[in-house]
Design an enzyme around this catalytic site. Structure first.
Site, PDB file in Angstrom:
ATOM      1  CD  GLU A 180      -2.760  -1.504   2.497  1.00  0.00           C
ATOM      2  OE1 GLU A 180      -2.724  -0.481   3.460  1.00  0.00           O
ATOM      3  OE2 GLU A 180      -3.592  -2.312   2.451  1.00  0.00           O
ATOM      4  CG  ASN A 211      -0.929  -6.856  -1.068  1.00  0.00           C
ATOM      5  OD1 ASN A 211      -1.545  -7.424  -2.049  1.00  0.00           O
ATOM      6  ND2 ASN A 211      -1.472  -6.738  -0.155  1.00  0.00           N
ATOM      7  CG  HIS A 250     -10.055  -5.588   0.913  1.00  0.00           C
ATOM      8  ND1 HIS A 250     -10.466  -6.630   1.774  1.00  0.00           N
ATOM      9  CD2 HIS A 250      -9.199  -4.937   1.164  1.00  0.00           C
ATOM     10  CE1 HIS A 250      -9.499  -7.045   2.230  1.00  0.00           C
ATOM     11  NE2 HIS A 250      -8.448  -6.171   1.833  1.00  0.00           N
ATOM     12  CD  GLU A 295      -4.859  -7.897   2.177  1.00  0.00           C
ATOM     13  OE1 GLU A 295      -5.917  -6.897   2.748  1.00  0.00           O
ATOM     14  OE2 GLU A 295      -3.661  -7.464   2.340  1.00  0.00           O
ATOM     15  CG  ASP A 304     -13.360  -8.704   2.417  1.00  0.00           C
ATOM     16  OD1 ASP A 304     -13.250  -7.868   1.595  1.00  0.00           O
ATOM     17  OD2 ASP A 304     -12.773  -8.712   3.516  1.00  0.00           O
TER      18      ASP A 304
END
Length: 457
Positions: free
Chosen positions: A168, A211, A247, A276, A278
């Site tokens: 990030e 990432n 996400h 990650e 979701d």
């Protein structure tokens, strides 16, 4: 917010391949045909992904490894793990030069003892830093960053398949600029390259990843990451993969150019990983989005695996959005079925830890009126007797289930997903059936309810 390296197993795999090819030749000479694959579709996420040459993993918290349903679901369904917080800087090096590996080791050892892959997350990140890092001057910060990378990667050398080396580092919005952080502000743009070069020296066999989030479609932020990766590849900076956190929710859905974005990064000569995942929501809409993500990964040859950010909704960082594949009771949701189907697998019940117990469910419409209809679900035990069962029934909003019978229902936060269990003794002999019913108010929709998989105990 990873796995024993395949390089170590290459000679063994090559020998095995040669043996199989030789056997196939002998069978052909004899006029027989060798079996070319598994006789049955895989029935778990990890096994189905493996048949596609990929991993399917989850984020794991060390303090949940004492909870039996959590561990049972983890061990049954996934073949890769990512420590959720245990490998972040504040957990591993709370004071300068003093490393604490215990909780992360617990996760790594649990995974490797079960032949699961492990992703390392994360070495350099602006968040979850102990206070001492931000107080360092530029020279000390550079030394501390490189020492942290070297010590941590050396500790797990040969055990972690892929590392999120830098996490990030770019701003949201339309600027494509770097994010303010101690590393960016004191070391400048070169800190990312330096981190990757240090990481390569520490463990040459590990895959090195950048990432980030909100880079899932083509936008200013993903363009900035793309340009960095392209530059790194052109200049020989060691980078092997790019992680897309993925996400998603109603305000940030799966972008229409998701697959194309993954592909353009792969075309630079790096692997892409969904790191990650979701997706907030429930029922059919959530299931459709999950299926679309999986199919996008499968369509990109260099998309090597998918990690969902948690095992169960109740421990998700977005628990109120019910974003994962298992509900708070470890029941498989419609999203689970969509993922397994997209991977080419076939569900057989017995979720939340597997075992030989299994069951199946079928739906039939019963009486119907202008404003409502009755439905019936038949639950049938598999080849072994079962002591209990559960399944989900999802209706399409604005439909609502207003009455049920012969079962004990619970509801998700949306009110559209009903989990039904026996209201008494749920035992069924092998091949035996029972049924439950419900009334659905149409509210303008005649859509048939969607059943989730049957989970037996």
């Amino acid at each position: 917010m990873v796995t024993r390296t395949s390089i170590r197993k290459a000679p063994e795999r090559t020998a095995r391949t040669a043996l199989v090819l030789g056997l196939a030749g002998l069978l052909a000479t004899a006029g027989l045909t060798a079996l070319s694959g598994p006789a049955h579709a895989a029935s778990t996420l990890g096994a189905a992904a493996a048949e596609k040459g990929r991993y399917f993993g989850t984020a794991v918290a060390a303090n949940r490894l004492g909870e039996a349903p959590y561990v049972s679901t983890l061990n049954t369904e996934f073949n890769s793990v990512t420590p959720e917080n245990e490998m972040k800087w504040d957990a591993l090096e709370p004071s300068r030069g003093s490393f604490s590996y215990g909780s992360a080791d617990q996760i790594v050892n649990h995974a490797l003892n079960r032949d699961m892959k492990v992703r390392g997350h994360t070495l350099v990140w602006h968040s979850q830093l102990p206070g001492w890092v931000g107080s360092l001057g530029a020279g000390d910060l550079r030394t501390a960053m490189n020492n942290h990378i070297t010590q941590v990667m050396t500790h797990w050398k040969g055990k972690i398949h892929s590392w999120d080396v830098v996490n990030e580092a770019f701003q949201d919005g339309s600027s494509g600029a770097r994010r303010s952080s101690p590393f960016q502000d004191k070391l400048g743009n070169g800190f990312i390259e330096e981190a990757f070069r240090t990481a390569r020296a520490a463990d040459p066999a590990a895959k090195l990843c950048y990432n980030d989030y909100n880079t899932d479609g083509v936008n200013a932020k993903s363009n900035a990451v793309y340009n960095m990766v392209r530059d790194f590849k052109a200049r020989g900076v060691p980078i092997d993969c790019v992680g897309f956190q993925s996400h998603f929710n109603s305000a940030s859905p799966v972008p229409s150019d998701y697959q194309a974005n993954l592909q353009r990064f792969a075309d630079l000569g790096v692997d892409v990983q969904i790191t990650e995942l979701d997706i907030e929501g429930s029922g059919t809409a959530q299931a459709t989005s999950y299926g679309n993500v999986v199919r996008a990964c499968l369509a990109v040859t260099r998309c090597t695996g998918i990690t969902v950010w948690g095992v169960t909704d109740k421990y998700s960082w977005r628990a109120s959005g019910t974003p994962l594949l298992f509900d708070g009771n470890y029941n498989k949701k419609p999203a689970y079925t969509a993922v397994l189907t997209a991977l080419g697998g076939s569900g057989s019940g017995g979720g939340g830890g597997g075992g030989s117990a299994s069951c199946s469910v079928t739906y039939s419409k019963q009486e119907e009126w202008s404003d409502r209809f009755n439905g019936r679900v038949t639950v049938t035990a598999g080849s072994s007797a079962i002591t209990g069962w559960s399944t989900t029934v999802t209706v399409t909003s604005p439909q609502k289930i207003v009455t049920t019978w012969n079962g004990s229902p619970t509801w998700d936060s949306s009110g559209n997903v009903m989990t039904m269990r026996p209201n008494g003794n749920g035992a069924l002999a092998a091949g035996a059936s029972t049924s439950f019913g419900f009334t659905v108010m149409k509210n303008g929709s005649n859509a048939a309810p969607v059943l989730g998989p049957c989970t037996a105990s």
